[in-house]
Scaffold this motif. Structure first.
Motif, PDB file in Angstrom:
ATOM      1  N   TRP A 198       0.806  -1.270  -0.022  1.00 55.41           N
ATOM      2  CA  TRP A 198       0.073   0.003  -0.199  1.00 55.41           C
ATOM      3  C   TRP A 198       0.912   1.258   0.096  1.00 55.41           C
ATOM      4  CZ3 TRP A 198      -0.694   4.288   3.088  1.00 55.41           C
ATOM      5  CH2 TRP A 198      -2.215   4.864   3.028  1.00 55.41           C
ATOM      6  N   LEU A 199       1.843   1.067   0.706  1.00 56.77           N
ATOM      7  CA  LEU A 199       2.656   2.377   0.969  1.00 56.77           C
ATOM      8  C   LEU A 199       3.526   2.629  -0.604  1.00 56.77           C
ATOM      9  CD1 LEU A 199       4.392   1.928   4.591  1.00 56.77           C
ATOM     10  CD2 LEU A 199       2.542   3.709   3.815  1.00 56.77           C
ATOM     11  N   ASN A 200       4.033   1.657  -0.938  1.00 55.19           N
ATOM     12  CA  ASN A 200       4.684   1.635  -2.369  1.00 55.19           C
ATOM     13  C   ASN A 200       3.847   2.441  -3.429  1.00 55.19           C
ATOM     14  OD1 ASN A 200       7.254   0.689  -1.507  1.00 55.19           O
ATOM     15  ND2 ASN A 200       6.643  -1.557  -1.837  1.00 55.19           N
ATOM     16  N   GLY A 201       2.557   2.089  -3.141  1.00 63.37           N
ATOM     17  CA  GLY A 201       1.724   2.822  -4.105  1.00 63.37           C
ATOM     18  C   GLY A 201       1.559   4.254  -4.168  1.00 63.37           C
ATOM     19  N   ARG A 202       2.105   4.628  -2.933  1.00 67.60           N
ATOM     20  CA  ARG A 202       1.499   6.204  -2.569  1.00 67.60           C
ATOM     21  C   ARG A 202       2.913   7.224  -2.541  1.00 67.60           C
ATOM     22  NH1 ARG A 202      -2.000   2.673  -1.992  1.00 67.60           N
ATOM     23  NH2 ARG A 202      -4.404   3.523  -1.859  1.00 67.60           N
ATOM     24  N   GLY A 203       4.111   6.550  -2.442  1.00 64.69           N
ATOM     25  CA  GLY A 203       5.123   7.572  -2.262  1.00 64.69           C
ATOM     26  C   GLY A 203       6.376   6.694  -2.212  1.00 64.69           C
ATOM     27  N   LYS A 204       7.303   7.265  -1.498  1.00 66.11           N
ATOM     28  CA  LYS A 204       8.793   7.111  -0.970  1.00 66.11           C
ATOM     29  C   LYS A 204       8.691   6.572   0.708  1.00 66.11           C
ATOM     30  CE  LYS A 204      13.643   8.267  -1.206  1.00 66.11           C
ATOM     31  NZ  LYS A 204      14.539   9.192  -1.647  1.00 66.11           N
ATOM     32  N   ILE A 205       8.698   5.406   0.880  1.00 66.71           N
ATOM     33  CA  ILE A 205       8.480   5.008   2.199  1.00 66.71           C
ATOM     34  C   ILE A 205       9.422   5.607   3.246  1.00 66.71           C
ATOM     35  CG2 ILE A 205       8.519   3.017   3.830  1.00 66.71           C
ATOM     36  CD1 ILE A 205       7.639   1.095   1.470  1.00 66.71           C
ATOM     37  N   ASP A 206      10.522   5.387   2.591  1.00 63.37           N
ATOM     38  CA  ASP A 206      11.799   6.224   3.687  1.00 63.37           C
ATOM     39  C   ASP A 206      11.619   7.731   3.949  1.00 63.37           C
ATOM     40  OD1 ASP A 206      13.160   3.445   3.725  1.00 63.37           O
ATOM     41  OD2 ASP A 206      14.447   4.032   2.186  1.00 63.37           O
ATOM     42  N   VAL A 243       7.406  24.143   1.481  1.00 66.48           N
ATOM     43  CA  VAL A 243       6.412  22.849   1.261  1.00 66.48           C
ATOM     44  C   VAL A 243       7.495  21.644   1.976  1.00 66.48           C
ATOM     45  CG1 VAL A 243       5.245  21.146  -0.170  1.00 66.48           C
ATOM     46  CG2 VAL A 243       5.357  23.684  -0.781  1.00 66.48           C
ATOM     47  N   ILE A 244       6.853  21.048   3.074  1.00 66.62           N
ATOM     48  CA  ILE A 244       7.645  20.001   3.648  1.00 66.62           C
ATOM     49  C   ILE A 244       7.339  18.775   3.022  1.00 66.62           C
ATOM     50  CG2 ILE A 244       7.924  18.895   5.667  1.00 66.62           C
ATOM     51  CD1 ILE A 244       6.723  21.432   7.219  1.00 66.62           C
ATOM     52  N   GLY A 245       6.088  18.182   2.544  1.00 68.84           N
ATOM     53  CA  GLY A 245       5.570  17.360   1.976  1.00 68.84           C
ATOM     54  C   GLY A 245       4.021  17.224   1.780  1.00 68.84           C
ATOM     55  N   ARG A 246       3.626  16.018   1.056  1.00 69.15           N
ATOM     56  CA  ARG A 246       2.067  15.922   0.643  1.00 69.15           C
ATOM     57  C   ARG A 246       1.488  15.135   1.739  1.00 69.15           C
ATOM     58  NH1 ARG A 246      -1.493  13.562  -2.972  1.00 69.15           N
ATOM     59  NH2 ARG A 246      -0.002  12.122  -3.594  1.00 69.15           N
ATOM     60  N   VAL A 247       0.303  15.600   2.245  1.00 71.60           N
ATOM     61  CA  VAL A 247      -0.315  14.817   3.246  1.00 71.60           C
ATOM     62  C   VAL A 247      -1.013  13.391   2.276  1.00 71.60           C
ATOM     63  CG1 VAL A 247      -2.503  14.546   4.674  1.00 71.60           C
ATOM     64  CG2 VAL A 247      -0.890  16.330   4.834  1.00 71.60           C
ATOM     65  N   ILE A 248      -0.899  12.358   2.662  1.00 71.32           N
ATOM     66  CA  ILE A 248      -1.203  11.085   1.699  1.00 71.32           C
ATOM     67  C   ILE A 248      -2.503  10.224   2.311  1.00 71.32           C
ATOM     68  CG2 ILE A 248       0.521  11.050   0.237  1.00 71.32           C
ATOM     69  CD1 ILE A 248       1.808   8.861   1.526  1.00 71.32           C
ATOM     70  N   TRP A 249      -2.527  10.456   3.969  1.00 73.20           N
ATOM     71  CA  TRP A 249      -3.578   9.868   4.624  1.00 73.20           C
ATOM     72  C   TRP A 249      -3.777  10.337   5.780  1.00 73.20           C
ATOM     73  CZ3 TRP A 249      -2.544   7.132   9.341  1.00 73.20           C
ATOM     74  CH2 TRP A 249      -3.488   5.987   9.757  1.00 73.20           C
ATOM     75  N   MET A 250      -4.893  10.151   6.493  1.00 75.95           N
ATOM     76  CA  MET A 250      -5.005  10.469   7.818  1.00 75.95           C
ATOM     77  C   MET A 250      -5.949   9.330   8.682  1.00 75.95           C
ATOM     78  SD  MET A 250      -8.870  11.030   7.941  1.00 75.95           S
ATOM     79  CE  MET A 250      -8.825  12.230   9.290  1.00 75.95           C
ATOM     80  N   ALA A 251      -5.803   9.587  10.055  1.00 77.06           N
ATOM     81  CA  ALA A 251      -6.426   8.547  10.909  1.00 77.06           C
ATOM     82  C   ALA A 251      -7.084   9.617  11.940  1.00 77.06           C
ATOM     83  CB  ALA A 251      -5.319   7.675  11.473  1.00 77.06           C
ATOM     84  N   ARG A 252      -8.232   9.087  12.345  1.00 78.06           N
ATOM     85  CA  ARG A 252      -8.817   9.877  13.301  1.00 78.06           C
ATOM     86  C   ARG A 252      -9.337   8.876  14.648  1.00 78.06           C
ATOM     87  NH1 ARG A 252     -12.968  13.101  10.677  1.00 78.06           N
ATOM     88  NH2 ARG A 252     -11.243  14.249  10.504  1.00 78.06           N
ATOM     89  N   GLU A 253      -9.091   9.157  15.842  1.00 74.11           N
ATOM     90  CA  GLU A 253      -9.682   8.454  17.028  1.00 74.11           C
ATOM     91  C   GLU A 253     -10.890   8.567  17.097  1.00 74.11           C
ATOM     92  OE1 GLU A 253      -8.400   7.466  21.806  1.00 74.11           O
ATOM     93  OE2 GLU A 253      -7.022   8.578  20.360  1.00 74.11           O
ATOM     94  N   MET A 254     -11.731   7.653  17.393  1.00 71.14           N
ATOM     95  CA  MET A 254     -13.246   7.932  17.885  1.00 71.14           C
ATOM     96  C   MET A 254     -13.687   7.651  19.026  1.00 71.14           C
ATOM     97  SD  MET A 254     -14.274   8.372  14.612  1.00 71.14           S
ATOM     98  CE  MET A 254     -16.063   8.487  14.793  1.00 71.14           C
ATOM     99  N   MET A 255     -13.786   8.808  19.732  1.00 63.09           N
ATOM    100  CA  MET A 255     -14.268   8.783  21.174  1.00 63.09           C
ATOM    101  C   MET A 255     -15.519   8.399  21.491  1.00 63.09           C
ATOM    102  SD  MET A 255     -11.236   9.606  22.040  1.00 63.09           S
ATOM    103  CE  MET A 255     -11.504   9.900  23.722  1.00 63.09           C
TER     104      MET A 255
END
Length: 244
Positions: free
Chosen positions: A142-150, A232-244
């Motif tokens: 999944w990561l490989n398809g979205r950018g540079k893992i390192d 520009v530091i980098g592009r946001v490619i994913w997010m997560a949210r904790e459900m309270m």
């Protein structure tokens, strides 16, 4: 930058929390690899002995060190950080709180560090690997398809300027290698002495920073000639949210 512009940008910034002690992490690295001295550890990491001593003195471990030992020796980053769980991943343990689902005993995962994001003094470059706050496991394919893992780092967001897309305390995955601006995409951006997350667009001679919460946050247009304070530091490619 003018105070008015700064005020408009406040709201969605990258923040951090405390991590674990560098001395304990270094000791666990040496224990796992059966290394007698810090010099031996430095040689294994490909750094100077002074770099290890500095990390210990400053209580900051670069994420690259843990990733190198994870990829080269199978050391569990979560164990290196906390001393809990299995020492090696081939013992069947990875973090159970992986945002991509249960990963226990499965192969093909990579660990991405959740880091403290801050600005370095002087040149204004962004340091995002000094303090590792934790690790999350993602499927490597999944990561490989979205950018540079390192170059991927996880950072935490605070504020309301990007609501409803990003909310306070959300975690975002940023690829630090992606600096080319794609219209409408979300980026982590350095603005003077803070890091913000904004949508970016280009106009002739202008870089436009947009908040999703446009009811309270106006767009900011930065002339190309005045972009010395914008990075520009980098592009946001994913997010997560904790459900309270």
């Amino acid at each position: 930058m003018a105070a008015k512009a700064q005020k408009k940008l406040q709201g969605s910034k990258i923040v951090s929390s405390e991590g674990f002690g560098a001395a304990q992490i270094i000791a666990r690295m040496m224990q796992a690899l059966n290394l007698p001295t810090q010099s031996a550890l430095a040689e294994e990491l490909g750094v100077s002995r002074g770099a290890v001593s500095d990390a210990k003195a400053k209580d900051k471990i670069p994420a690259e060190w843990m990733l190198k030992l994870f990829r080269g020796h199978g050391l569990n980053p979560f164990w290196m950080e906390t001393g809990r769980g299995a020492m090696y991943l081939d013992q069947g343990t990875v973090r159970e709180d992986s945002p991509t689902g249960p990963a226990r005993g499965e192969e093909g995962f990579d660990f991405i560090p959740l880091v403290e994001a801050k600005l370095s003094g002087g040149g204004g470059s962004v340091e995002t690997e000094d303090r590792v706050l934790g690790y999350y496991a993602f499927r490597r394919a999944w990561l490989n398809g979205r950018g540079k893992i390192d170059s991927m780092r996880l950072m935490r967001v605070t504020g309301q300027s990007m609501e409803p897309t990003l909310e306070d305390e959300d975690v975002v995955l940023v690829d630090l290698s992606q600096h080319d601006i794609l219209a409408g995409k979300i980026y982590a951006v350095r603005m003077d002495d803070e890091i913000v997350v904004k949508r970016l667009e280009k106009k002739p001679g202008m870089l436009v920073l947009l908040s999703d919460n446009r009811r309270f946050y106006d767009p900011l247009e930065v002339p190309v000639g005045e972009q010395l304070n914008v990075q520009v530091i980098g592009r946001v490619i994913w997010m997560a949210r904790e459900m309270m």
